[in-house]
Enzyme design. Structure first.
Site, PDB file in Angstrom:
ATOM      1  CE  LYS A 188      39.924  42.265  35.533  1.00 48.73           C
ATOM      2  NZ  LYS A 188      38.992  42.876  36.520  1.00 48.73           N
TER       3      LYS A 188
ATOM      4  CB  CYS B  99      37.149  38.957  42.429  1.00 48.86           C
ATOM      5  SG  CYS B  99      36.069  39.427  41.056  1.00 48.86           S
TER       6      CYS B  99
HETATM    7  C1  LIG Z   1      39.131  40.545  39.964  1.00 47.28           C
HETATM    8  C2  LIG Z   1      37.863  40.915  39.850  1.00 47.28           C
HETATM    9  C3  LIG Z   1      37.337  42.165  40.369  1.00 47.28           C
HETATM   10  C4  LIG Z   1      36.367  42.850  39.682  1.00 47.28           C
HETATM   11  C5  LIG Z   1      35.764  42.354  38.421  1.00 47.28           C
HETATM   12  O1  LIG Z   1      36.499  41.949  37.487  1.00 47.28           O
HETATM   13  O2  LIG Z   1      34.506  42.368  38.395  1.00 47.28           O
HETATM   14  N1  LIG Z   1      35.859  44.015  40.176  1.00 47.28           N
HETATM   15  C6  LIG Z   1      36.286  44.536  41.364  1.00 47.28           C
HETATM   16  O3  LIG Z   1      35.820  45.614  41.813  1.00 47.28           O
HETATM   17  N2  LIG Z   1      37.254  43.885  42.056  1.00 47.28           N
HETATM   18  C7  LIG Z   1      37.803  42.719  41.622  1.00 47.28           C
HETATM   19  O4  LIG Z   1      38.693  42.179  42.320  1.00 47.28           O
END
Ligand SMILES: C=Cc1c(C(=O)O)[nH]c(=O)[nH]c1=O
Length: 315
Positions: free
Chosen positions: A44, A134
């Protein structure tokens, strides 16, 4: 017939992995991926410190995919560093590579994490994917949409990180933006791969019965994934494949079966990330899509990925 491939000089049993953020936040999730049929996995996206993320509900399945506004919840850099260094080797039964995603809330934070990660990369234990896209941290625009900002981030990370690394890009929708983003990426030889795409930012999915949004954060606005984004993902894969000849492409977006995986590879992807479909189906998705891709390749008379990689024909 072989789905094996080599990427950045590392051997992969197959091209499939999770998309950063999907089923990779906790030790159990990461170990489940480690012991799945995927060819590799990615952690993550992390920040230096633990983050709670946005209020629930922050992920929802949608008719043709998903919407999420997780808000970058993660257990913090040290957790993922220790997992990659100490835990992963003991559960990595098939000796698969692991990617490490970082997404600092500032250039300084991302640079500091990259610097701390570097020793693990020089030992060949991780491959860095720098997330510049993000869409869900309130008040934080996607760095990949500001070319000068992206240049500053890549310059700063390249100056402290001695190994090849990759960048997770937002989707672009204009040839001028493909050109300007590729021009920035091509300034940095250390940027060895480009992952296209992150979710399509700030979509809105509505439930007609409740007349409500599906998720709580940001008045229901969130990153869109799944089948909705396949054409955009394929376009970005091919756009950067043609514009960054010295770099590899990882495809991400809209992969629900062997067919979409085939399309991504035809468009130029060397590896293929699975997000929404993995979230909905679980790690069995890798077995299914591996089988479907093998069947499709057999039907077409292909025996290796290089038989069709990047060989999209135009009319
Ligand atoms: C790193 C946060 C990201 C997230 C998130 O943690 O909300 N959601 C995404 O679709 N892509 C991201 O890059």
């Amino acid at each position: 017939m072989s789905l094996a491939t080599t990427f950045l000089g590392v051997n992969f049993a197959n091209p499939f992995m999770n998309a950063a953020g999907v089923m990779c936040q906790t030790e159990n999730e990461l170990t489940s991926l480690a012991q799945s049929s995927s060819g590799s996995l990615i952690t993550k996206s992390c920040t230096s410190a633990f983050r709670e993320g946005n209020p629930e509900p922050r992920y929802s399945k949608a008719p043709l995919g998903s919407i999420n506004s997780m808000g970058l919840p993660n257990l913090g850099f040290d957790f993922y560093f220790n997992y990659a260094k100490n835990t992963f080797p003991s559960v990595n039964v098939s000796n698969k590579p692991i990617f490490f995603s970082i997404s600092g809330l500032s250039l300084e934070e991302s640079t500091s994490m990259a610097q701390s990660l570097c020793p693990l990369a020089t030992e060949g234990q991780v491959i860095l994917e720098l997330n510049l896209s993000c869409p869900n941290v309130p008040g934080k625009p996607q760095i990949g949409y500001d070319m000068e900002d992206m240049d500053r981030y890549l310059n700063a990370v390249s100056s402290v990180y001695s190994m090849p690394f990759g960048v997770k890009m937002p989707p672009y929708f204009d040839f001028a933006h493909f050109d300007s983003a590729a021009a920035v990426l091509n300034k940095y030889d250390k940027v060895a791969f480009v992952t296209c795409i992150n979710s399509v930012g700030n979509g809105l999915v509505i439930d007609i019965d409740s007349e409500q949004t599906l998720i709580r954060p940001k008045a229901g606005f969130g990153g869109i994934g799944g089948s909705y984004v396949l054409p955009t993902a394929l376009a970005n894969v091919n756009a950067f494949y043609t514009r960054c000849p010295g770099k590899k492409i990882i495809g991400c977006g809209g992969v629900t079966s062997g067919s979409e995986a085939f399309m991504h590879i035809l468009a130029g992807a060397s590896l293929v990330q699975i997000g929404t479909q993995l979230q909905e189906e679980g790690v069995g998705v890798f077995d299914r899509i591996l089988s479907e891709l093998r069947t499709l390749m057999e039907k077409k008379g292909y025996t290796t990925l290089s038989d069709f990689h990047g060989k999209l024909k135009t009319l």
